[in-house]
Design a protein around this motif. Sequence first.
Motif, short mmCIF file in Angstrom:
data_model
loop_
_atom_site.label_atom_id
_atom_site.label_comp_id
_atom_site.label_asym_id
_atom_site.label_seq_id
_atom_site.Cartn_x
_atom_site.Cartn_y
_atom_site.Cartn_z
N UNK A 223 43.29 -56.07 18.57
CA UNK A 223 44.51 -55.76 17.81
C UNK A 223 44.30 -56.02 16.32
N UNK A 224 44.83 -55.15 15.49
CA UNK A 224 44.62 -55.28 14.05
C UNK A 224 45.14 -56.60 13.51
N UNK A 225 46.22 -57.10 14.09
CA UNK A 225 46.79 -58.35 13.60
C UNK A 225 45.92 -59.56 13.84
N UNK A 226 44.98 -59.48 14.79
CA UNK A 226 44.12 -60.61 15.09
C UNK A 226 42.67 -60.38 14.66
N UNK A 281 35.25 -49.73 4.82
CA UNK A 281 36.38 -49.27 5.63
C UNK A 281 37.09 -50.44 6.31
N UNK A 282 36.33 -51.47 6.67
CA UNK A 282 36.97 -52.61 7.35
C UNK A 282 37.98 -53.30 6.45
N UNK A 290 43.08 -46.14 12.98
CA UNK A 290 42.01 -45.15 12.92
C UNK A 290 40.88 -45.61 12.00
N UNK A 291 41.25 -46.23 10.89
CA UNK A 291 40.22 -46.76 9.99
C UNK A 291 39.45 -47.91 10.65
N UNK A 292 40.14 -48.71 11.44
CA UNK A 292 39.47 -49.82 12.12
C UNK A 292 38.44 -49.29 13.11
#
Length: 339
Positions: A223-226, A281-282, A290-292
Amino acid sequence: MSGSDVTRDGVRGARPGRDAVTGGRAGRRGRRGGRGERPVVPEAEFGSYYGLPVISKPPWEPLDIAGYLYLGGLAGASSLLAAGARLTGRPGLAAPARTAAAGAISLSLAALVHDLGRPARFLYMLRVCKPTSPMSVGSWLLAAYAPLTLTAAATAVAGRYRLLGAAATAGAAVLGPAVATYTAVLLSDTAVPSWHEGHRELPFVFAGSAAGAAAGLALAVAPAGQAGPARRLAVLGTALELGAFHTMKRRMGLAARPFGQGRAGLLVRAAELLSAGGAVLSLCSARDRRLAVAAGAALLAGSAALRFGVFDAGVVSAEDPVYTVLPQRERLEARGSRP
């Protein structure tokens, strides 16, 4: 090249022995004394018996061993990331990292055993422990590390035996950095010029590449938040990889040439572009899934391209006698010119 053109030293147009390597005493006096004396023997042209390599090229299968190098790095760095995520309360990052470590080390061992031909050959390497042998140390390292990663992943999936899982995760994290970098020591311990000459920096190159791969996989699935630690690891790993690699090539001189030519050169350039692009990009992927995923894919591909490029460059340097003979001649001349 006919047999009569080749001397015992494997060079053409030079007298056997000392003169074939250094150009003769007269040549050195002419260079040092400045008296205008000319070398008795012309500069040697490098070759080998019947055009054969001076050393044997690595007998390993490229797909098996280059894949083994890549997957081992991914596993070791993922274990370290999993332990950090668990300690900071990020279960969404810790779980996929543990699973990635277990899956990667399993595939890495499968590639190694496939190259060996029979599983028993890996077990034979565990009959002794020789601290001076990177292969022996690496075999015992894998034998200890693999069960820890599998235990950590199994307890995470089952949701039981949390204390055992925590201990296994911590143990795998302790061994993870060694698993990610010992293969660089293994390559550097050979006579292959483009591997041996990079012995100082190659472990750091592999460490950065492994960190980038682990961060890339985490960015793609967590998950992006973690995924904050994975984003930071991507940047740090890429900086270490590219910085150490460029430092290594500058110091190696002639032995670095295979890294910029042929298929190895294409792979190395692709690795540099993919790793740098993935790191950039990170930094922009905190709010865009999508970038992740794109950053993760680029980092994983960049790490794989680097390992395959390093492997190919080593094979090329072993096949061409220039990379073996010329550095030896330069070292002899340097020693002979010292007061």
